[in-house]
Write a protein that holds these residues in place. Sequence first.
Motif, PDB file in Angstrom:
ATOM      1  N   ASP A  87       6.161  -2.621   8.018  1.00  0.00           N
ATOM      2  CA  ASP A  87       6.723  -3.748   7.261  1.00  0.00           C
ATOM      3  C   ASP A  87       5.872  -4.005   6.016  1.00  0.00           C
ATOM      4  O   ASP A  87       4.707  -3.595   5.911  1.00  0.00           O
ATOM      5  N   LYS A  88       6.459  -4.747   5.060  1.00  0.00           N
ATOM      6  CA  LYS A  88       5.814  -4.965   3.762  1.00  0.00           C
ATOM      7  C   LYS A  88       4.496  -5.726   3.891  1.00  0.00           C
ATOM      8  O   LYS A  88       3.519  -5.438   3.188  1.00  0.00           O
ATOM      9  N   LYS A  89       4.475  -6.709   4.778  1.00  0.00           N
ATOM     10  CA  LYS A  89       3.267  -7.524   4.933  1.00  0.00           C
ATOM     11  C   LYS A  89       2.093  -6.675   5.434  1.00  0.00           C
ATOM     12  O   LYS A  89       0.964  -6.772   4.943  1.00  0.00           O
ATOM     13  N   THR A  90       2.389  -5.818   6.407  1.00  0.00           N
ATOM     14  CA  THR A  90       1.341  -4.948   6.951  1.00  0.00           C
ATOM     15  C   THR A  90       0.870  -3.959   5.900  1.00  0.00           C
ATOM     16  O   THR A  90      -0.336  -3.720   5.738  1.00  0.00           O
ATOM     17  N   LEU A  91       1.835  -3.381   5.168  1.00  0.00           N
ATOM     18  CA  LEU A  91       1.482  -2.431   4.111  1.00  0.00           C
ATOM     19  C   LEU A  91       0.619  -3.082   3.034  1.00  0.00           C
ATOM     20  O   LEU A  91      -0.327  -2.482   2.530  1.00  0.00           O
ATOM     21  N   LYS A  92       0.943  -4.328   2.691  1.00  0.00           N
ATOM     22  CA  LYS A  92       0.193  -5.040   1.653  1.00  0.00           C
ATOM     23  C   LYS A  92      -1.258  -5.255   2.096  1.00  0.00           C
ATOM     24  O   LYS A  92      -2.198  -5.049   1.326  1.00  0.00           O
ATOM     25  N   ARG A  93      -1.450  -5.666   3.345  1.00  0.00           N
ATOM     26  CA  ARG A  93      -2.809  -5.860   3.862  1.00  0.00           C
ATOM     27  C   ARG A  93      -3.570  -4.545   3.920  1.00  0.00           C
ATOM     28  O   ARG A  93      -4.759  -4.474   3.601  1.00  0.00           O
ATOM     29  N   ALA A  94      -2.874  -3.500   4.345  1.00  0.00           N
ATOM     30  CA  ALA A  94      -3.524  -2.193   4.461  1.00  0.00           C
ATOM     31  C   ALA A  94      -3.931  -1.654   3.095  1.00  0.00           C
ATOM     32  O   ALA A  94      -5.026  -1.110   2.926  1.00  0.00           O
ATOM     33  N   LYS A  95      -3.075  -1.849   2.087  1.00  0.00           N
ATOM     34  CA  LYS A  95      -3.384  -1.360   0.740  1.00  0.00           C
ATOM     35  C   LYS A  95      -4.615  -2.036   0.160  1.00  0.00           C
ATOM     36  O   LYS A  95      -5.359  -1.437  -0.626  1.00  0.00           O
ATOM     37  N   ALA A  96      -4.836  -3.295   0.546  1.00  0.00           N
ATOM     38  CA  ALA A  96      -5.975  -4.045   0.010  1.00  0.00           C
ATOM     39  C   ALA A  96      -7.305  -3.419   0.404  1.00  0.00           C
ATOM     40  O   ALA A  96      -8.328  -3.625  -0.259  1.00  0.00           O
ATOM     41  N   THR A  97      -7.332  -2.624   1.485  1.00  0.00           N
ATOM     42  CA  THR A  97      -8.566  -1.970   1.922  1.00  0.00           C
ATOM     43  C   THR A  97      -8.757  -0.609   1.277  1.00  0.00           C
ATOM     44  O   THR A  97      -9.727   0.084   1.576  1.00  0.00           O
ATOM     45  N   GLU A  98      -7.836  -0.220   0.395  1.00  0.00           N
ATOM     46  CA  GLU A  98      -7.893   1.067  -0.311  1.00  0.00           C
ATOM     47  C   GLU A  98      -8.023   2.246   0.654  1.00  0.00           C
ATOM     48  O   GLU A  98      -8.978   3.025   0.615  1.00  0.00           O
ATOM     49  N   PRO A  99      -7.049   2.406   1.554  1.00  0.00           N
ATOM     50  CA  PRO A  99      -7.110   3.518   2.507  1.00  0.00           C
ATOM     51  C   PRO A  99      -6.829   4.850   1.809  1.00  0.00           C
ATOM     52  O   PRO A  99      -6.326   4.895   0.681  1.00  0.00           O
ATOM     53  N   PHE A 100      -7.144   5.931   2.498  1.00  0.00           N
ATOM     54  CA  PHE A 100      -6.931   7.260   1.934  1.00  0.00           C
ATOM     55  C   PHE A 100      -5.680   7.924   2.497  1.00  0.00           C
ATOM     56  O   PHE A 100      -5.415   9.097   2.230  1.00  0.00           O
TER      57      PHE A 100
END
Length: 480
Positions: A87-100
């Motif tokens: 979901d968008k909310k989870t993706l937004k939080r995950a992107k904030a950590t700059e994953p690879f």
Amino acid sequence: MKKKKILIVEDERIVAEDIKMKLEMTGYAVAGIASSGKESIKKTETRGPDLVLMDIVLEGKMDGIEAAGVILSRFNIPVVYLTAYSDKKTLKRAKATEPFGFIIKPFEAQDLFTAIEMALYRHKLRNMLKESEERYNALFDRSLSYVYIHDFNGQFIDANAAALKSLGYKRKEMLALNFASLLDESQLPQAIKSLQEIIRSGYQKKPDEYKLRRKDGRYIWVETEGSLIYKDGKPFAVQGIARDITAKKMAEEALRESKEQLRNLATHIQSVREEERTAVAREIHDELGQALTAIKMDLSWLDKKMPAEYSPLFKKTKAMSALIDSTIQTVQRISAELRPGLLDDIGLLAAVEWQAEEFQKRTGISCDLSVSSQDITLDQDRSTAVFRIFQETLTNITRHARASQVKVSLAKKDNTLELKVKDNGRGIIEEKISDPKSLGLMGIQERVHSLDGEISIKGVQNKGTTVMVSIPLPERGDSR
């Protein structure tokens, strides 16, 4: 070729074992399996994986996104998310950590392999870029600040032109030096403490000030800050930036000396004034007092010798005698106010008791004095200073406090004399305490500081003001 180590963070054991099998099938080594965020951080620290596969929903309070943020910031290890949530909310939080990377369950072994290889490649490129930028900035010779790099033992690795010029070394000479060789021994503990802080947290929270020895033996003062730099993703050395604060330190020293001179001058003036007060009080008491007493004795003799029929003159001599008595009392009062004889003859306690009684008589303000010990013996300078502090405090209460009650305590605790004066007046405001126009308070503070004492002045609106003075007492045999 050494296999890349992968840490699996998954709270479902069956899923974790499936991922482990896929990783080993595609040529990776599994550094371990963690089922919670805290466990993943601990295993990352102890096992040093090359990459972390992180499920978002985990056991415990810390989810995968929070754990990934800690791992990335603390260990600089790439994280790829494995999750069934997109979901968008989870993706937004995950992107904030700059994953690879981000893989949605279920997935095939080839998808996992591709995501891991891309993540490792991106991480390598990022580290190379980061190292290049840090080195470029650290060695930017046009910087007016002194920039240097040293290893974790303090050995210099590099320095910019500004640092070399300021210290008087050539680059080759500088690289043969250790940071500690530029410091006085007294500064080494702080330098070691700051180095440990940088290694532990990655940066220095507060700048240090050091006195550095130049090649020619002269000294300069610098303010330094340091942080970690990385090589191949691992902490490599410490980068420091220093600013010359020699002029500032010289100005501070000049100001300190000036303050010390002014304080010594103020102490001298107070001493001279006390001597003058004592001399004037003695002259008034001895000369004027004795003259008035002699006049009174002459009037008494004249009164006895005068014929009875001169009754109008009797009345006049009686009036003159009463006036002389009043003048003698005035002389005694002025003499005591200039320098209470009790202070010199009996000591501080008697003088304080007398002043408290005089204050109460003169103002009508209740003044309660409490003395914890009668064994308070001070040298003349301290006795005078404490008495004048007390006297000036009562004067301030009279002028400004609008109080109806004053409580005074004088106590000896260990090697310290404590004087506390508390009134129930309107309470001094903070601005007045440091106001340069508050000459009375400034005088009190200077007297306290001249004796290496401490003073606290606190006011509470409509509840009064408390003045607390602590004066260190000299050791027995010390005449200071």
